[in-house]
Enzyme design. Structure first.
Site, PDB file in Angstrom:
ATOM      1  N   LYS A 259       4.256   9.333   4.549  1.00 15.48           N
ATOM      2  CA  LYS A 259       4.321  10.365   3.509  1.00 15.48           C
ATOM      3  C   LYS A 259       5.050  11.604   4.017  1.00 15.48           C
ATOM      4  O   LYS A 259       5.249  11.781   5.223  1.00 15.48           O
ATOM      5  CB  LYS A 259       2.903  10.742   3.053  1.00 15.48           C
ATOM      6  CG  LYS A 259       2.220   9.658   2.258  1.00 15.48           C
ATOM      7  CD  LYS A 259       0.973  10.175   1.565  1.00 15.48           C
ATOM      8  CE  LYS A 259       0.432   9.113   0.615  1.00 15.48           C
ATOM      9  NZ  LYS A 259       0.138   7.837   1.326  1.00 15.48           N
TER      10      LYS A 259
ATOM     11  N   SER B  54       0.802  -1.215   0.000  1.00 14.97           N
ATOM     12  CA  SER B  54       0.000   0.000   0.000  1.00 14.97           C
ATOM     13  C   SER B  54       0.833   1.262   0.000  1.00 14.97           C
ATOM     14  O   SER B  54       0.289   2.350  -0.078  1.00 14.97           O
ATOM     15  CB  SER B  54      -0.925   0.000   1.217  1.00 14.97           C
ATOM     16  OG  SER B  54      -0.140   0.022   2.399  1.00 14.97           O
TER      17      SER B  54
END
Lengths: 226, 226
Positions: free
Chosen positions: B184, B145
């Site tokens: 992120k 993912s």
DNA sequence: TTGACATATAAACAAATGTTCGTGTATACT
DNA sequence: AGTATACACGAACATTTGTTTATATGTCAA
């Protein structure tokens, strides 16, 4: 189980001194040096206690040779595992150059063993894939041309020197016709070679075997932010 | 830049012998032992070439003392980097759990410090970003993912425990509303937070600050193939 | 006390070992 | 040719260094 406390105070001092001396100088002390440091007037006493340390299993002596000592057991509170001082450290891998899309890889043999002593990096053993550090080298990745392989600018790739590869292995390949270096998974197919990016969202590259020089197998990648 | 090939064949042999001798015996060879092994008739020649090796920076000599040698530079093809005494040993970092898209991160405090001593991995210092290994932990990545962040299944990410982040830093964040963990780059904007994937081909994610729990700052990534 | 044993001391010895010096031999450069 | 330089050789030298021997001291037990 060795009992450090079975040793006399003097013998413990001798052990500690020997260890520190080797740490500092890189080679063992002489009998007289041990004597001076541990306030032992006679060399024969040092000799006597050294033999005691041999019996106790802490050191090994090489007869007749000067400084023929080596510590072979841990010294509680001072040293962990015994080690040979003055020798190269384990798990240091040569950082031989960089890898970028538009230029060939510079391998040690290509550049005539011009390796600076600083150009070594520590690599944890689990990233060496069981290979000897002598056959392993590292490259710094320059540019964003390998995002398809999940490798980005600044990454350090650890490779093993080899010119062939098995299917599925990730390889560093130089494509002469395309004038390009690439890191991809290797698959030999009927007439050509399929170079598959790690990120499935990208398309594989098909090349003729004559246009694919394998430089090494990628063992691992290290990425450090900032 | 040291050039191993600048050394004469004789000097290279001497270096190699010295290295092997120390590996085997634990202390350096004497001048005469080097001479015998390398077919050098005179001790003065050994002495001469030893000084050459000193000039070249490969060894250090302690004058007047027997076996007063120590190797201080890498020997290409034989040994890697020289051990520098006093350098911290490879750091051990707690491998506290795994990180997957659909589940929160298990931090040590969450699991009550039940960390088995086997659950430590060696991490080279350059991947710790200057932080103490005590405030750093590691997670195994499960699932694909996070391809947008250039991180794939099996990667080990090294993080520093912290609940805030500066712009541009890569963070591990838990998004309660979305029931999702993500890695992120963090950017605080006017009304919300922009989470930017490392791979520019992917779109950023915008979340409300209340829906973004920062768990740590990503320091580095280790990837091992096979 | 006596004796056995571990440890310590000093001195003398023999071997190992680093250093130095005079000389020789290539090779390259002027 | 002459000269400089790098490298090599052999021998002699001065220390360093491990070993040995004779002797002394201490402790512990019978």
């Amino acid at each position: 189980m060795k009992d450090f406390n079975l040793l006399s105070r003097r013998q413990q001092n001798m052990l500690r001194f020997m260890h520190n001396y080797m740490l500092e100088r890189g080679f063992p002390p002489s009998i007289r040096e041990i004597g001076e440091e541990c306030d032992i007037g006679s060399t024969s006493v040092v000799n006597y206690n050294l033999n005691k340390l041999v019996d106790a299993g802490y050191i090994v002596r090489s007869g007749k040779v000067s400084r023929g000592l080596r510590i072979v057991a841990a010294i509680p509170g001072v040293a962990q595992a015994p080690r040979v001082i003055g020798l190269p450290a384990p798990n240091q891998v040569a950082l031989v150059g960089r890898i970028a899309a538009g230029e060939p890889i510079s391998l040690p043999e290509d550049i005539g063993h011009h390796i600076d002593e600083d150009d070594y990096i520590a690599v944890p053993p689990q990233l060496l894939g069981g290979y000897d550090e002598g056959e392993v080298f590292a490259l710094t990745v320059r540019g964003d041309s390998m995002v398809d392989s999940m490798i980005q600018d600044g990454d350090i790739v650890i490779l093993r020197r080899q010119n062939t590869a098995d299917n599925g292995e990730m390889v560093a390949a130089w494509l002469p016709d395309d004038n390009e270096t690439t890191l991809k998974h290797f698959y030999r197919e009927a007439d050509n070679i399929r170079l598959q990016p790690a990120n499935m969202a990208y398309q594989p590259l098909y090349v003729h075997p004559a246009n694919c020089e394998i430089k090494g197998k990628v063992l691992s990648v290290m990425r450090s932010f900032r």
